[in-house]
Design a protein around this motif. Sequence first.
Motif, PDB file in Angstrom:
ATOM      1  N   ALA A   1      68.045 104.681 115.526  1.00  0.00           N
ATOM      2  CA  ALA A   1      66.982 103.935 116.202  1.00  0.00           C
ATOM      3  C   ALA A   1      65.750 103.795 115.321  1.00  0.00           C
ATOM      4  N   LEU A   2      65.427 104.839 114.590  1.00  0.00           N
ATOM      5  CA  LEU A   2      64.255 104.808 113.717  1.00  0.00           C
ATOM      6  C   LEU A   2      64.455 103.855 112.537  1.00  0.00           C
ATOM      7  N   GLU A   3      65.696 103.478 112.264  1.00  0.00           N
ATOM      8  CA  GLU A   3      65.989 102.477 111.234  1.00  0.00           C
ATOM      9  C   GLU A   3      65.925 101.056 111.801  1.00  0.00           C
ATOM     10  N   GLY A   4      65.598 100.950 113.099  1.00  0.00           N
ATOM     11  CA  GLY A   4      65.469  99.638 113.718  1.00  0.00           C
ATOM     12  C   GLY A   4      66.697  99.171 114.467  1.00  0.00           C
ATOM     13  N   GLU A   5      67.688 100.034 114.613  1.00  0.00           N
ATOM     14  CA  GLU A   5      68.902  99.684 115.347  1.00  0.00           C
ATOM     15  C   GLU A   5      68.703  99.915 116.849  1.00  0.00           C
TER      16      GLU A   5
ATOM     17  N   TYR B   1      66.012 121.844 113.892  1.00  0.00           N
ATOM     18  CA  TYR B   1      67.020 121.488 114.893  1.00  0.00           C
ATOM     19  C   TYR B   1      66.716 122.127 116.243  1.00  0.00           C
ATOM     20  N   ARG B   2      66.190 123.344 116.212  1.00  0.00           N
ATOM     21  CA  ARG B   2      65.837 124.006 117.471  1.00  0.00           C
ATOM     22  C   ARG B   2      64.551 123.429 118.061  1.00  0.00           C
ATOM     23  N   GLU B   3      63.592 123.148 117.196  1.00  0.00           N
ATOM     24  CA  GLU B   3      62.290 122.676 117.661  1.00  0.00           C
ATOM     25  C   GLU B   3      62.341 121.280 118.265  1.00  0.00           C
TER      26      GLU B   3
ATOM     27  N   PRO C   1      62.729 114.315 116.470  1.00  0.00           N
ATOM     28  CA  PRO C   1      63.957 114.545 115.710  1.00  0.00           C
ATOM     29  C   PRO C   1      63.654 114.982 114.283  1.00  0.00           C
ATOM     30  N   PRO C   2      64.626 115.567 113.590  1.00  0.00           N
ATOM     31  CA  PRO C   2      64.400 116.059 112.233  1.00  0.00           C
ATOM     32  C   PRO C   2      63.950 114.990 111.244  1.00  0.00           C
ATOM     33  N   THR C   3      64.397 113.750 111.427  1.00  0.00           N
ATOM     34  CA  THR C   3      63.991 112.702 110.494  1.00  0.00           C
ATOM     35  C   THR C   3      62.516 112.353 110.645  1.00  0.00           C
ATOM     36  N   VAL C   4      61.874 112.830 111.704  1.00  0.00           N
ATOM     37  CA  VAL C   4      60.431 112.649 111.891  1.00  0.00           C
ATOM     38  C   VAL C   4      59.679 113.884 111.410  1.00  0.00           C
ATOM     39  N   THR C   5      60.162 115.063 111.773  1.00  0.00           N
ATOM     40  CA  THR C   5      59.445 116.293 111.428  1.00  0.00           C
ATOM     41  C   THR C   5      59.654 116.716 109.981  1.00  0.00           C
ATOM     42  N   GLU C   6      60.806 116.345 109.399  1.00  0.00           N
ATOM     43  CA  GLU C   6      61.095 116.693 108.009  1.00  0.00           C
ATOM     44  C   GLU C   6      61.623 115.480 107.248  1.00  0.00           C
ATOM     45  N   PRO C   7      60.818 114.424 107.152  1.00  0.00           N
ATOM     46  CA  PRO C   7      61.300 113.206 106.490  1.00  0.00           C
ATOM     47  C   PRO C   7      61.580 113.437 105.007  1.00  0.00           C
TER      48      PRO C   7
ATOM     49  N   GLY D   1      65.835 116.680 107.931  1.00  0.00           N
ATOM     50  CA  GLY D   1      65.739 115.228 107.939  1.00  0.00           C
ATOM     51  C   GLY D   1      66.663 114.589 106.924  1.00  0.00           C
ATOM     52  N   GLN D   2      66.716 115.143 105.723  1.00  0.00           N
ATOM     53  CA  GLN D   2      67.600 114.608 104.688  1.00  0.00           C
ATOM     54  C   GLN D   2      69.062 114.873 105.023  1.00  0.00           C
ATOM     55  N   GLU D   3      69.347 116.022 105.601  1.00  0.00           N
ATOM     56  CA  GLU D   3      70.727 116.325 106.011  1.00  0.00           C
ATOM     57  C   GLU D   3      71.243 115.295 106.991  1.00  0.00           C
TER      58      GLU D   3
END
Length: 222
Positions: free
Chosen positions: A26-30, A177-179, A186-192, A197-199
């Motif tokens: 979704a964050l990629e615009g899908e 993942y827990r937070e 989501p991780p792609t926001v908190t750890e871009p 996030g990279q995983e």
Amino acid sequence: MIVTFASSKGGVGKSTTCAAIASALALEGERVLLIDLDQNRTLDRWARKAPIEGLTVQAIEPQKFGSYFREQEASGAFDHICIDLPGNREVTLFKALARSDLVVIPAQASEPDLREALVVVSDIRDVAETAQRAIPYRLLLTKVFPLRSRVTDYAYDELERRGLPLFRTALVERSAYREMFLNGQPPTVTEPGKGAGQEVLTLLAEMRSIVEASQAEMRKAG
């Protein structure tokens, strides 16, 4: 893509992985529909904390899955559908598997988790035989310790011995993942671009590659 996240064992990171992948898309615009079939409604509660544009999360009763899925797929409103299955074996499992472009089977590097993952693999093979089409699937190791251990080595050796397909990407035990269920992020926001996030992005790229290869093979065979 229609991606199902399946496990007959709780605590393996099934809902976490589903939420992380759906939100990354979704964050990629899908346009993404996440169907929460888990009895705990974990993802339905998570989505209310920090709504993401383009991500629709809908909790439904398992018995309503078939008609709801057909309606949403036919609507053309979504680019991807992610399905978080209940943590038990029931008829909805087989309905979702039959509609999947890819099945993700999260498991920790432990004998009980791998044994339960084999149950899901057996179900996928049965459904594929009945549907007379290949259903791609991969085991995903989750909550992995950053350093290889004898337990992790056992998991890799056991999977290789049984000839089971495994994602190259593994999800390391990380606080992000827990937070995500505490703050909704989501991780792609908190750890871009790093850590969890990279995983998630690396896993998503691998998933896309598997689906694209499978669809290309189907077109060639057809």
